[in-house]
Design a protein around this motif. Structure first.
Motif, short mmCIF file in Angstrom:
data_model
loop_
_atom_site.label_atom_id
_atom_site.label_comp_id
_atom_site.label_asym_id
_atom_site.label_seq_id
_atom_site.Cartn_x
_atom_site.Cartn_y
_atom_site.Cartn_z
N GLY A 46 0.81 -1.21 0.00
CA GLY A 46 0.00 0.00 0.00
C GLY A 46 0.85 1.27 0.00
O GLY A 46 0.42 2.30 0.51
N HIS A 111 2.20 8.06 6.72
CA HIS A 111 1.05 7.37 6.12
C HIS A 111 -0.25 8.06 6.49
O HIS A 111 -1.12 8.31 5.65
N HIS A 115 -3.14 10.08 4.19
CA HIS A 115 -4.60 9.87 4.23
C HIS A 115 -5.33 11.17 4.51
O HIS A 115 -6.41 11.40 3.96
N ASP A 214 -7.39 -0.12 3.69
CA ASP A 214 -5.95 0.10 3.81
C ASP A 214 -5.30 -0.97 4.67
O ASP A 214 -5.86 -1.43 5.65
N HIS A 218 -0.73 3.08 11.11
CA HIS A 218 -1.03 4.50 11.28
C HIS A 218 -0.90 4.93 12.73
O HIS A 218 -1.00 4.10 13.64
#
Ligand SMILES: [Zn+2]
Length: 249
Positions: A46, A111, A115, A214, A218
């Motif tokens: 990802g 990350h 987002h 996802d 995070h």
């Protein structure tokens, strides 16, 4: 039969060290490969690179450098730096794993920042994400965003910073596939391209801002991101545009 690896990073991104046992070792001619019963290493995917770290055998303190982790036939495998003396851990050894946490935590912040960028660009400009990539502290996202301009990019930067500084919670959820499909905005993240066989879909929600399918790790709250700066934007064609960001602190 190899036991199924317990992959902790997907449910708790903050586990940086744990004790476990070696399940399997393969001494290939390249890097030795090790499967552990439990692991906190993220195998990459990802757009987020795999973790690095060490494995230490508790019986004698011998340690090995894990230079990367990846999936081989679905199994999460740790790739070791080949030791000079050729000695490898053995199946059954009790080991303590320790992630390169500074690097992993920077990846978690990066990350989540990406987002937040996706969330702002979708909410305020209706632009779809087509791809992305990151390294610790910096990343890029590609959008179908025909009218993007330098001026707009400054506006986006300010909006993303306002969002990350408003301390939004970041939640991990695992949903049955039909339930995931029922979330309209999830479609923009190409959840429909996931293989038919996947029964559950993991989502990352920045509460009130962004919800995506996802697999990454995070931070738990956007305030941990700190701030971001847009370091560049470029056209990858008439419609496709790329925005580059970095963390500012
Ligand atoms: Zn992501």
């Amino acid at each position: 039969m190899t036991p199924r690896v317990d992959e902790v990073c997907y449910r708790d991104a903050y586990v940086r060290a744990l004790e476990t046992r070696v399940a399997e070792v393969a001494a290939t001619d390249g890097s030795p490969l090790v499967v552990l019963e439990t692991t906190a290493f993220y195998p990459g995917g990802g757009g987020q690179p795999a973790d690095r770290g060490t494995i230490l055998r508790t019986a004698d303190g011998r340690s090995w450098v894990v230079r990367t982790a990846r999936r081989i036939g679905g199994e999460l495998v740790h790739e070791l730096e080949p030791p000079d003396d050729g000695e490898l851990p053995a199946a059954g050894d009790v080991v303590a794993i320790d992630l390169d946490w500074a690097r992993r935590y920077a990846l978690m912040r990066t990350h989540t920042a990406l987002h937040a960028l996706c969330g702002v660009v979708w909410r305020d400009y209706g632009a779809l994400v087509t791809g992305g990539n990151m390294e610790p502290g910096a990343g890029r996202m590609d959008f179908e965003f025909e009218r993007m301009s330098g001026e707009l990019v400054g506006e986006i930067e300010a909006k993303v910073n306002a969002e990350v500084r408003s301390s939004r919670e970041v939640l991990v959820n695992v949903l049955p596939r039909p339930e995931a499909f029922a979330i309209p905005d999830l479609i923009r993240t190409k959840v429909n391209l996931l293989p038919e066989g996947i029964a559950e879909i993991r989502t990352i929600e920045i509460v009130g801002l962004d919800l995506q399918a996802d697999g990454g790790t995070h931070v738990a709250n956007t305030r941990e991101v700190g701030g971001i700066r847009v370091t560049g934007y470029e056209s990858k064609g008439r419609i496709n545009k790329r925005i580059r960001i970095e963390l500012t602190d």
